[in-house]
Design an enzyme around this catalytic site. Structure first.
Site, PDB file in Angstrom:
ATOM      1  N   ASN A   1       6.423  -6.254  -1.377  1.00 19.01           N
ATOM      2  CA  ASN A   1       6.525  -6.269  -0.130  1.00 19.01           C
ATOM      3  C   ASN A   1       5.466  -7.062   0.215  1.00 19.01           C
ATOM      4  OD1 ASN A   1       8.184  -7.593   2.030  1.00 19.01           O
ATOM      5  ND2 ASN A   1       8.528  -5.299   3.073  1.00 19.01           N
ATOM      6  N   PRO A   2       5.172  -7.917   0.009  1.00 17.88           N
ATOM      7  CA  PRO A   2       3.934  -8.323   0.334  1.00 17.88           C
ATOM      8  C   PRO A   2       3.692  -8.691   1.638  1.00 17.88           C
ATOM      9  CG  PRO A   2       4.428  -9.421  -1.679  1.00 17.88           C
ATOM     10  CD  PRO A   2       5.543  -8.741  -1.584  1.00 17.88           C
TER      11      PRO A   2
ATOM     12  N   PHE B   1       2.954  -0.773   7.952  1.00 20.03           N
ATOM     13  CA  PHE B   1       4.098  -1.774   8.764  1.00 20.03           C
ATOM     14  C   PHE B   1       4.903  -0.779   8.982  1.00 20.03           C
ATOM     15  CE2 PHE B   1       7.203  -4.609   6.793  1.00 20.03           C
ATOM     16  CZ  PHE B   1       6.823  -5.936   7.132  1.00 20.03           C
TER      17      PHE B   1
END
Length: 269
Positions: free
Chosen positions: A173-174, A79
């Site tokens: 920060n899912p 990510f």
């Protein structure tokens, strides 16, 4: 960094800018400068340009991104930290103490958040967790200077039990994009970034619930949980925090379009 002896001539630079612009790269000039600054040869930069023109995110082409002033190494499939997440870091830093800090970075991805919060802090014990082995490998490199411990696994499950009740700060920060909305994300994200780092379940808040639910077990009294959310979901995330036994508030930065929910474990928990 690229070899400083390598420089693009103006004609080649213009050709690259036009190539990128023709493929929809809005910041073609800036991207060309970044690519040229890292490339060691004309052959290498031309290869990178074709990867970028095919739609690959610039951060994957370069192998790094800039986040809170740090160079964060990135591998393809990890990510990519967004500028708005810098707001999460700024908020977390307000709770850093001068003497000692035990911190968890959950859903750590590249480790960018943990690295940025820990930057310049000497008295910190950092533990980062991600379920993806590629992210764990990437985070291990980015957190090496902090002395942080990076574990592969499912949230709290892989952490040492000795940390229970001793953590001062949890940052996360899912993924929080609702499943049905993933298809609406920019093409670069949908095609190149891992779906598990984007899809937050039916309402986008599955991981918010799981992280908040057990936070009180790991935090010290007065310890903080900080989690990125969206403006639309902020109130629901706050309710999740309260239901988990935390005092909570929502903070927002309009310029970054950033929303963070802050929870504190009360002394009686």
């Amino acid at each position: 960094m690229g070899d400083t002896d390598f420089q693009l001539d103006s004609e080649t630079e213009a050709d690259i800018v036009e190539r990128l612009r023709s493929e929809g790269c809005v910041f073609a000039e800036e991207e060309t400068r970044l690519l040229a600054g890292e490339a060691r040869s004309l052959k290498e930069i031309r290869g990178w340009v074709e990867l970028r023109a095919s739609g690959m995110p610039l951060e994957y082409v370069l192998g790094f991104t800039r986040f809170c002033g740090l160079r964060i190494e990135l591998e393809r499939g990890v990510f990519i930290p967004r500028p708005r997440t810098e707001f999460l870091v700024w908020q977390a830093k307000t709770f850093i103490r001068p003497d000692h800090n035990t911190m968890l970075d959950l859903c750590c991805g590249s480790g960018a958040v943990g690295a940025a919060v820990a930057a310049g802090v000497k008295a910190i014990s950092l533990h980062a967790v991600d379920i993806d082995p590629v992210a764990v490998r990437c985070a291990s490199r980015n957190l090496a200077k902090t002395g942080g411990h990076v574990c592969q696994g499912d949230l709290y499950d892989v952490l040492p039990h000795s940390l229970k009740g001793r953590v001062d700060l949890i940052v996360a920060n899912p993924p929080y994009v609702p499943t049905d909305s993933v298809i609406l994300l920019p093409r670069e994200a949908r095609l190149y970034e891992p779906e598990h780092a984007l899809d937050g379940g039916k309402d986008g808040l599955d991981l918010h619930r799981r992280i908040a639910e057990k936070a009180v077990d790991w935090l010290v009294s007065g310890g903080h949980l900080l989690m990125e959310s969206s403006e639309a979901q902020g109130a629901k995330t706050l309710d999740i925090f309260v239901e988990a036994g935390l005092h909570a508030k929502v903070v927002r930065d309009e310029n970054l379009d950033a929303t963070v929910v802050i929870g504190i474990k009360p002394s009686y928990k």
